[in-house]
Write a protein that holds these residues in place. Structure first.
Motif, short mmCIF file in Angstrom:
data_model
loop_
_atom_site.label_atom_id
_atom_site.label_comp_id
_atom_site.label_asym_id
_atom_site.label_seq_id
_atom_site.Cartn_x
_atom_site.Cartn_y
_atom_site.Cartn_z
N PHE B 90 5.88 -6.45 -4.42
CA PHE B 90 5.96 -5.28 -3.56
C PHE B 90 5.00 -5.42 -2.40
CE2 PHE B 90 8.80 -2.43 -5.65
CZ PHE B 90 8.71 -2.73 -7.00
N CYS B 91 5.51 -5.10 -1.24
CA CYS B 91 4.69 -4.99 -0.05
C CYS B 91 4.42 -3.50 0.19
CB CYS B 91 5.43 -5.60 1.13
SG CYS B 91 4.56 -5.54 2.69
N ALA B 92 3.27 -3.18 0.73
CA ALA B 92 2.93 -1.80 1.04
C ALA B 92 2.15 -1.76 2.33
CB ALA B 92 2.13 -1.16 -0.09
N SER B 93 2.15 -0.59 2.95
CA SER B 93 1.35 -0.42 4.16
C SER B 93 0.64 0.92 4.12
CB SER B 93 2.22 -0.52 5.41
OG SER B 93 3.07 0.61 5.53
N SER B 94 -0.42 1.03 4.92
CA SER B 94 -1.20 2.25 4.98
C SER B 94 -1.69 2.42 6.41
CB SER B 94 -2.37 2.16 4.00
OG SER B 94 -3.14 3.33 4.01
N PRO B 95 -1.66 3.63 6.93
CA PRO B 95 -1.99 3.80 8.34
C PRO B 95 -3.43 3.46 8.70
CG PRO B 95 -1.62 5.92 7.29
CD PRO B 95 -1.21 4.89 6.32
N ASP B 96 -4.36 3.86 7.86
CA ASP B 96 -5.76 3.57 8.14
C ASP B 96 -6.58 3.77 6.88
OD1 ASP B 96 -5.53 6.60 9.89
OD2 ASP B 96 -6.42 6.40 7.90
N ARG B 97 -7.84 3.49 6.98
CA ARG B 97 -8.68 3.52 5.79
C ARG B 97 -8.89 4.93 5.27
NH1 ARG B 97 -14.82 1.18 5.13
NH2 ARG B 97 -14.48 0.21 3.12
N SER B 98 -8.88 5.91 6.16
CA SER B 98 -9.16 7.28 5.74
C SER B 98 -8.01 7.87 4.94
CB SER B 98 -9.43 8.16 6.96
OG SER B 98 -8.27 8.22 7.79
N SER B 99 -6.82 7.29 5.10
CA SER B 99 -5.66 7.83 4.39
C SER B 99 -5.58 7.34 2.96
CB SER B 99 -4.39 7.44 5.14
OG SER B 99 -3.25 7.76 4.37
N TYR B 100 -5.76 6.05 2.77
CA TYR B 100 -5.66 5.39 1.46
C TYR B 100 -4.27 5.44 0.87
CZ TYR B 100 -10.70 5.71 1.71
OH TYR B 100 -11.99 5.62 2.12
N GLU B 101 -3.44 6.41 1.26
CA GLU B 101 -2.08 6.48 0.73
C GLU B 101 -1.29 5.27 1.21
OE1 GLU B 101 -0.06 10.07 1.64
OE2 GLU B 101 1.92 9.25 1.16
N GLN B 102 -0.58 4.63 0.28
CA GLN B 102 0.19 3.45 0.61
C GLN B 102 1.68 3.74 0.48
OE1 GLN B 102 -1.24 0.00 -1.50
NE2 GLN B 102 -3.36 0.44 -0.97
N TYR B 103 2.44 3.13 1.38
CA TYR B 103 3.89 3.28 1.41
C TYR B 103 4.49 1.94 1.02
CZ TYR B 103 2.72 7.43 4.08
OH TYR B 103 2.20 8.63 4.47
N PHE B 104 5.38 1.99 0.04
CA PHE B 104 5.87 0.76 -0.56
C PHE B 104 7.25 0.37 -0.07
CE2 PHE B 104 2.84 -0.50 -3.82
CZ PHE B 104 1.99 0.59 -3.80
N GLY B 105 7.46 -0.94 0.00
CA GLY B 105 8.78 -1.48 0.25
C GLY B 105 9.61 -1.52 -1.02
N PRO B 106 10.88 -1.96 -0.90
CA PRO B 106 11.80 -1.93 -2.05
C PRO B 106 11.57 -3.04 -3.07
CG PRO B 106 12.88 -2.85 -0.13
CD PRO B 106 11.53 -2.39 0.33
N GLY B 107 10.76 -4.02 -2.74
CA GLY B 107 10.45 -5.09 -3.68
C GLY B 107 11.34 -6.31 -3.54
N THR B 108 10.80 -7.44 -3.97
CA THR B 108 11.55 -8.70 -4.06
C THR B 108 11.41 -9.21 -5.48
OG1 THR B 108 11.20 -9.34 -1.75
CG2 THR B 108 11.66 -11.10 -3.33
N ARG B 109 12.55 -9.42 -6.12
CA ARG B 109 12.53 -9.98 -7.48
C ARG B 109 12.63 -11.49 -7.36
NH1 ARG B 109 13.09 -8.05 -12.57
NH2 ARG B 109 13.58 -5.97 -11.77
N LEU B 110 11.57 -12.18 -7.75
CA LEU B 110 11.51 -13.64 -7.66
C LEU B 110 11.55 -14.25 -9.04
CD1 LEU B 110 11.03 -16.23 -5.95
CD2 LEU B 110 8.59 -15.89 -6.37
N THR B 111 12.45 -15.20 -9.21
CA THR B 111 12.53 -15.96 -10.45
C THR B 111 12.27 -17.42 -10.14
OG1 THR B 111 14.16 -14.41 -11.36
CG2 THR B 111 13.98 -16.58 -12.42
N VAL B 112 11.32 -18.00 -10.85
CA VAL B 112 11.00 -19.42 -10.69
C VAL B 112 11.46 -20.14 -11.95
CG1 VAL B 112 9.22 -21.13 -10.25
CG2 VAL B 112 9.00 -18.81 -9.30
N THR B 113 12.38 -21.08 -11.77
CA THR B 113 12.97 -21.77 -12.94
C THR B 113 12.33 -23.15 -13.16
OG1 THR B 113 14.68 -22.78 -11.59
CG2 THR B 113 15.16 -20.62 -12.56
#
Lengths: 113, 113
Positions: B90-113
Motif C-alpha cells: 500500500f502506498c499512502a500520502s499525507s498533506p503535511d506533518r501537522s495532519s498525520y492523517e494518511q490517505y491510502f491507495g488501493p494496493g498492489t498484490r505482489l506474488t513472487v514465485t
C-alpha cells in the motif's frame, strides 16, 4: 521501541450486538491516535482520529473511541453493529514529534445477519 | 479527482527479478509512504518521503529501493525479488506533518514465485 497492540485478532458478532475493539500502545508523551478500517477488497480508510481535547471521539458510521491516557488505550466502540461493518480494523499511533504512523496488527470483524 | 493510484494492481514475478511498483497522487501532498501488509503483522512501513528528493527508511526497508524525483510519484523497487516479499503493498500520502492523517491507495498484490 514503539508498539501498538490489538489483542482481539478475530471477532465474530451478530447484527445489533455491541462492539469494543482494544488498542494499547507502549510509550508515553504526546500521541496522535487513529482507527482505520479496511472493507473487503478495498483500501484503508480513516474511521476516526484523536489529537487532543475531548478524549471521547466520534467518527463515521456510528463508531467512537475513547482515549484513556492512564491506560495507554484507545478502544473502538459501536453500540450496534451491522453486517456492513464486516471489515478489518487497524489502530495506529503517531508519536507527536515523528513523521510516521505505527499500526497494530489489525482485528478482523465478521458480523452475521 | 483521482486521488492516489497504484499500478499494477496485481503482479506475479519470479525470484531474482527486479520489480517496480508505482504510486501516484494528485493532491500535491508532501508526505508519501510505502507499507506492506502481511497476515499477523498488520501494516509495516517500508520507506517514506517527506518531500521530493527526501526519503527515509521505515521498519522493513531491506531489499527495497525508493526514489522521489517528483512530488506526485513515489515508486518502490524490489531490486531482486524474494518469496518473502510476496505481500500486498500500500502506498499512502499525507498533506503535511501537522495532519498525520494518511490517505491510502488501493494496493498492489505482489506474488513472487
Amino acid at each position: 521501541a514503539q508498539s501498538v497492540s490489538q489483542h482481539n485478532h478475530h471477532v465474530i458478532l451478530s447484527e445489533a450486538a455491541s462492539l469494543e475493539l482494544g488498542c494499547n500502545y507502549s510509550y508515553g508523551g504526546t500521541v496522535n491516535l487513529f482507527w482505520y478500517v479496511q472493507y473487503p477488497g478495498q483500501h484503508l480508510q480513516l474511521l476516526l482520529k484523536y489529537f487532543s481535547g475531548d478524549p471521547l471521539v466520534k467518527g463515521i458510521k456510528g463508531f467512537e473511541a475513547e482515549f484513556i491516557k492512564s491506560k495507554f488505550s484507545f478502544n473502538l466502540r459501536k453500540p450496534s453493529v451491522q453486517w456492513s461493518d464486516t471489515a478489518e480494523y487497524f489502530c495506529a499511533v503517531n508519536k507527536g514529534n515523528t513523521d510516521k504512523l505505527i499500526f497494530g496488527t489489525g482485528t478482523r470483524l465478521q458480523v452475521f445477519p | 479527482d483521482a486521488g492516489i493510484t497504484q499500478s499494477p494492481r496485481y503482479k506475479i514475478t519470479e525470484t531474482g527479478r527486479q520489480v517496480t511498483l508505482m504510486c501516484h497522487q494528485t493532491w500535491s501532498h508532501s508526505y508519501m509512504f510505502w507499507y506492506r501488509q502481511d497476515l499477523g503483522h498488520g501494516l509495516r512501513l517500508i520507506y517514506y518521503s517527506a518531500a521530493a528528493d527526501i526519503t527515509d527508511k521505515g521498519e522493513v526497508p531491506d531489499g527495497y529501493v525508493v526514489s522521489r524525483s517528483k512530488t506526485e510519484n513515489f515508486p518502490l523497487t524490489l531490486e531482486s525479488a524474494t518469496r518473502s516479499q510476496t505481500s500486498v503493498y500500500f502506498c499512502a500520502s499525507s498533506p503535511d506533518r501537522s495532519s498525520y492523517e494518511q490517505y491510502f491507495g488501493p494496493g498492489t498484490r505482489l506474488t513472487v514465485t
